[in-house]
Design a protein around this motif. Structure first.
Motif, PDB file in Angstrom:
ATOM      1  N   GLY A  96       0.805  -1.219   0.000  1.00  0.00           N
ATOM      2  CA  GLY A  96       0.000   0.000   0.000  1.00  0.00           C
ATOM      3  C   GLY A  96       0.833   1.261   0.000  1.00  0.00           C
ATOM      4  N   CYS A  97       2.050   1.183   0.515  1.00  0.00           N
ATOM      5  CA  CYS A  97       2.842   2.416   0.605  1.00  0.00           C
ATOM      6  C   CYS A  97       4.314   2.184   0.295  1.00  0.00           C
ATOM      7  CB  CYS A  97       2.710   3.030   2.001  1.00  0.00           C
ATOM      8  SG  CYS A  97       3.487   2.045   3.299  1.00  0.00           S
ATOM      9  N   GLU A  98       4.776   0.984   0.480  1.00  0.00           N
ATOM     10  CA  GLU A  98       6.188   0.633   0.253  1.00  0.00           C
ATOM     11  C   GLU A  98       7.141   1.466   1.082  1.00  0.00           C
ATOM     12  OE1 GLU A  98       7.039  -0.852  -3.935  1.00  0.00           O
ATOM     13  OE2 GLU A  98       5.256   0.399  -4.249  1.00  0.00           O
ATOM     14  N   ALA A 145       7.147  -6.399   5.041  1.00  0.00           N
ATOM     15  CA  ALA A 145       7.860  -7.031   3.929  1.00  0.00           C
ATOM     16  C   ALA A 145       8.319  -6.016   2.899  1.00  0.00           C
ATOM     17  CB  ALA A 145       6.971  -8.079   3.273  1.00  0.00           C
ATOM     18  N   CYS A 146       7.764  -4.817   2.930  1.00  0.00           N
ATOM     19  CA  CYS A 146       8.182  -3.797   1.958  1.00  0.00           C
ATOM     20  C   CYS A 146       9.490  -3.147   2.379  1.00  0.00           C
ATOM     21  CB  CYS A 146       7.104  -2.725   1.792  1.00  0.00           C
ATOM     22  SG  CYS A 146       6.930  -1.605   3.201  1.00  0.00           S
ATOM     23  N   LEU A 147       9.833  -3.264   3.649  1.00  0.00           N
ATOM     24  CA  LEU A 147      11.033  -2.568   4.141  1.00  0.00           C
ATOM     25  C   LEU A 147      12.262  -3.478   4.164  1.00  0.00           C
ATOM     26  CD1 LEU A 147       9.908  -0.321   7.141  1.00  0.00           C
ATOM     27  CD2 LEU A 147      10.337   0.309   4.765  1.00  0.00           C
ATOM     28  N   VAL A 169       4.563   2.195   6.396  1.00  0.00           N
ATOM     29  CA  VAL A 169       3.572   2.967   7.135  1.00  0.00           C
ATOM     30  C   VAL A 169       2.202   2.283   7.219  1.00  0.00           C
ATOM     31  CG1 VAL A 169       2.611   5.264   7.457  1.00  0.00           C
ATOM     32  CG2 VAL A 169       4.662   4.986   6.085  1.00  0.00           C
ATOM     33  N   CYS A 170       1.764   1.646   6.134  1.00  0.00           N
ATOM     34  CA  CYS A 170       0.347   1.260   6.051  1.00  0.00           C
ATOM     35  C   CYS A 170       0.031  -0.113   6.612  1.00  0.00           C
ATOM     36  CB  CYS A 170      -0.137   1.354   4.613  1.00  0.00           C
ATOM     37  SG  CYS A 170       0.456   0.008   3.567  1.00  0.00           S
ATOM     38  N   GLY A 171       1.030  -0.980   6.693  1.00  0.00           N
ATOM     39  CA  GLY A 171       0.801  -2.294   7.284  1.00  0.00           C
ATOM     40  C   GLY A 171       0.187  -3.331   6.353  1.00  0.00           C
ATOM     41  N   ALA A 172      -0.038  -2.978   5.103  1.00  0.00           N
ATOM     42  CA  ALA A 172      -0.663  -3.942   4.188  1.00  0.00           C
ATOM     43  C   ALA A 172       0.259  -5.123   3.895  1.00  0.00           C
ATOM     44  CB  ALA A 172      -1.049  -3.253   2.881  1.00  0.00           C
ATOM     45  N   CYS A 173       1.566  -4.929   4.094  1.00  0.00           N
ATOM     46  CA  CYS A 173       2.540  -5.934   3.676  1.00  0.00           C
ATOM     47  C   CYS A 173       3.062  -6.779   4.825  1.00  0.00           C
ATOM     48  CB  CYS A 173       3.721  -5.225   3.018  1.00  0.00           C
ATOM     49  SG  CYS A 173       4.601  -4.215   4.228  1.00  0.00           S
ATOM     50  N   LEU A 174       2.404  -6.699   5.978  1.00  0.00           N
ATOM     51  CA  LEU A 174       2.955  -7.400   7.146  1.00  0.00           C
ATOM     52  C   LEU A 174       3.008  -8.914   6.943  1.00  0.00           C
ATOM     53  CD1 LEU A 174       1.267  -5.347   9.991  1.00  0.00           C
ATOM     54  CD2 LEU A 174       3.725  -5.509   9.549  1.00  0.00           C
TER      55      LEU A 174
HETATM   56  S1  FES Z   1       3.437  -1.550   2.006  1.00  0.00           S
HETATM   57 FE1  FES Z   1       2.759  -0.138   3.476  1.00  0.00          FE
HETATM   58  S2  FES Z   1       3.865  -0.842   5.205  1.00  0.00           S
HETATM   59 FE2  FES Z   1       4.660  -2.060   3.656  1.00  0.00          FE
END
Ligand code: FES
Ligand code: FES
Lengths: 167, 791
Positions: free
Chosen positions: A42-44, A62-64, A47-52
């Protein structure tokens, strides 16, 4: 561009090995290489938590992370959690309470809920809301999500299930 | 029997019931299939080269270095795509004299906002495409940048679109009654200037599209994260010269849309052309930064308004001057002036005064386009009206509930035509207001507020009434020449096993369309809803229709399904009658059985009717043709819109030292006509309310003077999070529209329509004892401190 490197890790209980670019994020690795698209972006930027996902049992973005950093580690995604029924009661509560609309944030929400509930001590709505502060949802009013987590927390407490360690 | 049983107790009674969503299970297990997840064989990826300047001439574009990069398939410039794609212009005929310039997928001679796409790179991977995009060398000559609403209209201001000769896209004057006389005769006048910041949709799934052009068949298939697939079928066909029947648009799972995913975006148009050029599927997914830069923004209004009343607080007249800035051009195909038009027409909508003047000026500026986003215009009209009502209440010494009670349109006044020409069939202001008062336990809140003030704790209570436009008829876009459908279509069929499939043109983005359509069809056909499969979002499969915008899913889509299912039931009973040698009128359907209507006795199963119809039609009388598939289209015919209404209450605490606000409570009493699934409506209304609270407290697209977006990331642009948001209590009053049999109206925008207004009123109520007042959103801590005289 950059040289590819081999990595091997455990994902949802299976060992996978690939040769990838070092710059590939763990999220892209899961989504593109393994077609585990339950992990959303969601944000890469964390921040958004979509990739947890769970890395050795702990929720991480997982984006970080670069996929290469997960070399030799244990990763579990929402697909894995679903298959081993670790979150079946949470999923059921979300379903019953309509705690999702578009569902894009939902898989990340479930990972957070799983981690929160695995600690076994969270019950107040305020604490649940606080625990969700790393997960953005743009569709729901959050309330049904909070209700669902609260329901599971209470049900698990009643069932007397010993708080399991986050897995 | 009928007397003792509730309607919901009958078998297969689903309308009005909080049933769960079948499709949610898939999403809950990570098995959603969003466009972002999709991959086609031999697919390529696009990345765009974007302008760093808000306004500049393009002197040259050098793509040679980018083309050298290994893995790059092509680099397209504006000129390349201009050869394939016809330009579009975002105007509508019924907005007389509206102006905007022709647009193309990529800029050709100049750029008009920072972030506008200038060139596109198509490569084996998105990463390679991005690497190569950095090597495209564009030479610019900077031009003067227009960012300010007022500066844009000043004499001698730089003109963004010289061919139009003005920075004013559209101006409108509405006048009704004798507004000057009303103001002259009044005892009290309140007036104020309001500012509404730009904000944006921030769908969690960014925009995404895959175009797949197959030259051998002259067939274009587009997987598109959109809410309006049929609109895009039409546009891709016409602008790229491909036969409409050979354009297929598929909208699979969509990760949020809120109006943002129905506009034409340059990149999306470009991707179609890029696929034609590459001869392979091309995918583009906006990253979050690109979303902030290029998704439509919304609002951006400066409104000066005044309200006149007699000494008892009865409103006599209202004057409104709305200036709204929309970016460098009007968006397509719905235009960027619909919002302003709705702002000046919805002002004062719940109240019964007759003298009104509305002035609207829509101006260009060097920023990305603004356009329709959830509750188009409503939050502005509502905030202005409701803030002035509170001002007036303070001035004439009335309670906020009381002044509204005195001025609302009452039950004896319907049907009612507003001074701006809107026709209200029937609304329920009195009931909503009364219910909100009880639900909030208003007297208790007021008492608590007084007690706490003595301790230096500043709490405020705000209420806001709203009227919402739903179920739009062709009067919305069709009359303006836009090829946007206001009808919907459904195909319902019985399968050979006696199950049901419903293909429908309204789509599913999580609001629960598929569920409510399933409920409606199942109830009408007397079958278990689990046996009804609803299919949406594929122009090759589902019938033509308007799909999702302006809250039409339940009201228009639902009615379409309702009528289609009714027709199908007639057909089934016709066949069953022939088999059973009974009159169809004496039969009914229940629990997937054909029963005697009078006794409920089972005569045969639906599965048997289906089996005989499909496999043994030889056993049917020759004059019976088993039509177990029906198609039905429905378009609103009565009132041009089905208006809904409601009232929201907000309770806040303002920390007058830090400027931080805590939202303590939120209540909504709303009337969307017949409620099909209360659970879905509730969370939909809550989600909407929270988007309005986001606008009220956090969300703002901040630009520098040179037109650079300064907070284009989710770390800098604040959206509401769970901890900041309260539980929201909701109550439904049901006033079904009589224009349809189902009686449903829309509810998707109701939450957003009034929540910012309720929040502004609550904050102003909290800080009023300190002589402070705000009239700008978002109400950031900094702005509140300034209002409180601290900064
Ligand atoms: S994509 Fe938003 S926190 Fe990883
Ligand atoms: S359900 Fe859509 S973002 Fe949460």
């Amino acid at each position: 561009m950059s040289e590819r490197v081999p990595i091997a890790l455990e994902v949802n209980g299976e060992t996978v090995a690939r040769t990838i670019e070092p710059r590939m994020s763990l999220a892209d690795f899961l989504r593109e290489e393994l077609e585990l698209t339950g992990t959303h972006l969601g944000c890469e930027m964390g921040v958004c938590g979509a990739c947890l996902v769970l890395l050795n049992g702990k929720a991480v973005h997982a984006c970080l992370m670069f996929a290469v950093q997960a070399h030799g580690e244990r990763v579990e995604t929402v697909e894995g959690l679903t298959e081993r029924k670790a979150i079946a009661d949470i999923q059921e509560a979300f379903h019953n309470n309509n705690a999702l609309q578009c569902g894009f944030c939902t898989t990340g929400m479930l990972v957070t809920a799983h981690e929160m509930l695995s600690r076994g001590d969270i019950l107040s709505r305020e604490e649940i809301r606080d625990g969700l502060s790393g997960n953005y949802c743009r569709c729901t009013g959050y309330q049904a999500i909070v209700n669902s987590i609260e329901t599971v927390a209470q049900a698990r407490a009643v069932a007397g299930a010993a708080p399991s360690k986050p897995e | 029997m009928e007397k003792t049983l509730n309607k919901l107790d009958r078998p297969n009674s689903y309308i009005g019931r909080s049933v769960t969503r079948p499709n949610a299970k898939r999403l809950l297990t990570g098995k959603g299939r969003y466009v972002t997840d999709m991959k086609l064989p031999r697919m390529l990826y696009a990345a765009f080269v974007r302008s760093p300047y808000a306004h500049a001439k393009i002197l040259s574009v050098d793509t040679s270095a980018a083309l050298e990069v290994e893995g790059v398939h092509l680099v397209a410039t504006g000129e390349d795509l201009a050869k394939l794609c016809k330009p579009w212009v975002g105007t509508l005929d019924h907005f007389h004299n509206m102006k905007s310039t022709p647009q193309l997928p990529l800029a050709t001679d100049k750029v008009v906002w920072a972030g506008q796409a200038v060139a596109a790179v198509v490569a084996r991977s998105r990463a390679i495409a991005e690497d190569a995009a950095e090597l495209v060398n564009v030479e610019y000559e900077e031009l003067p940048v227009v960012t300010d609403i007022d500066a844009a209209r000043e004499e001698g201001a730089a003109i963004i679109n010289p061919e139009l000769g003005t920075n004013v896209s559209f101006a409108l004057k509405l006048e009704s009654g004798d507004v000057e006389a009303a103001f002259k005769d009044s005892a009290v006048v309140v007036e104020e200037t309001f500012r509404f910041g730009r904000h944006t949709a921030v769908t969690m799934e960014p925009r995404a599209i895959i175009a797949d052009y197959n030259a051998a068949e002259e067939q274009l298939t587009v997987y598109h994260a959109t809410q309006t697939p049929y609109q895009f079928q039409d546009l891709y066909s016409r602008h790229y010269g491909i036969a409409e029947s050979r354009v297929r648009v598929v909208a699979p799972d969509i990760g949020g849309s809120f109006g943002m995913k129905l506009h034409v975006y340059h990149e999306d148009m470009a991707v179609v052309g890029l696929s034609m050029m590459a001869g392979r599927p091309v995918k583009y997914t906006a990253d979050r930064m690109e979303s902030f830069l290029s998704d439509i923004h919304a609002r951006d209004h400066r409104v000066h308004a005044s309200l006149a009343a007699d000494a008892s607080g009865s409103i006599l007249g209202m004057k409104v001057d709305d200036v709204t800035a929309i970016g460098a051009f009007s968006s397509f195909p719905r235009t960027s002036v619909v919002e302003g038009n709705q702002v000046v027409r919805l002002m004062g909508a719940p109240y019964r005064f007759r003298n009104y003047r509305g002035d609207l000026n829509v101006v260009f500026q060097n920023k990305v386009q603004t356009s329709q986003y959830r509750a188009v215009g409503h939050p502005i009209a509502c905030a202005v009206t409701e803030a002035l009502m509170d001002d007036m209440a303070r001035r004439v010494g009335l309670d906020p509930f009381e002044i509204r009670r005195r001025n609302i349109i009452t039950q004896d006044m319907y049907p009612y035509t507003s001074p701006t020409g809107y026709k209200f069939e029937r609304l329920s202001h009195e009931e909503c207001l009364k219910n909100l008062h009880d639900m909030m336990d208003y007297p208790r809140l007021v008492k608590e507020q007084r007690d706490l003030r003595e301790k230096g704790i500043y709490r405020g209570i705000g209420i806001a009434m709203f009227v919402e436009i739903t179920n739009p008829s062709p009067a919305f876009y069709g009359v303006g020449g836009a090829r946007i459908s206001s009808q919907d279509g459904a195909i319902v069929k019985i399968t050979p096993s006696g199950e049901v499939q419903c293909l429908i043109s309204v789509g599913e983005h999580g609001q629960g369309t598929e569920t409510i359509v399933g409920q409606i069809v199942a109830e009408n056909l007397g079958v278990d809803r689990e046996t009804v499969r609803v299919i949406t979002g594929d122009t090759d499969v589902t019938p033509q229709g308007g799909a999702n915008w302006a809250c039409r899913g339940a009201g228009i889509g639902g009615e379409t399904a309702f009528q289609a299912a009714k027709k199908l039931k007639e057909n089934v009973l016709h066949v069953a009658g022939a088999i059973l040698q009974a009159k169809p009128a004496d039969l009914d359907m229940q629990n997937a059985q054909i029963v005697d209507a009078a006794t409920g006795n089972i005569r045969m199963s639906l599965a048997d009717v289906a089996r005989i119809s499909y496999y043994r039609s030889d056993t049917l009388p020759s004059d019976i043709s088993p039509q177990l598939t029906v198609a039905h289209h429905y378009s609103p015919r009565g009132y041009p819109f089905a208006f809904t209404n409601g009232v929201q209450g907000c309770h806040v605490e303002v920390d007058v030292e830090t400027g931080f606000t805590k939202i303590l409570g939120m209540w909504v009493a709303e009337d969307c006509g017949r409620v099909i699934n209360p659970m879905l409506v509730d969370e939909q209304v809550r989600g909407g309310a929270i988007q309005g609270l986001g606008a009220a407290f956090f969300e703002e697209c901040r630009y520098s003077e040179t037109g650079q977006l300064e907070n284009g990331s989710l770390a800098d642009y604040l959206v509401p999070m769970a901890l900041e948001m309260p539980d929201i209590k909701i109550m439904h009053i049901e006033t079904p529209t009589r224009d349809t049999e189902l009686g449903a109206k829309g509810c998707g925008e109701a939450g957003t329509a009034a929540s910012s207004a309720a929040a502004i009123n609550a904050v102003n109520d909290a800080i009023a004892p300190l002589g402070a007042h705000v009239s700008q959103i978002p109400m950031t801590p900094q702005r509140l401190l300034r209002a409180l005289g601290h900064a």
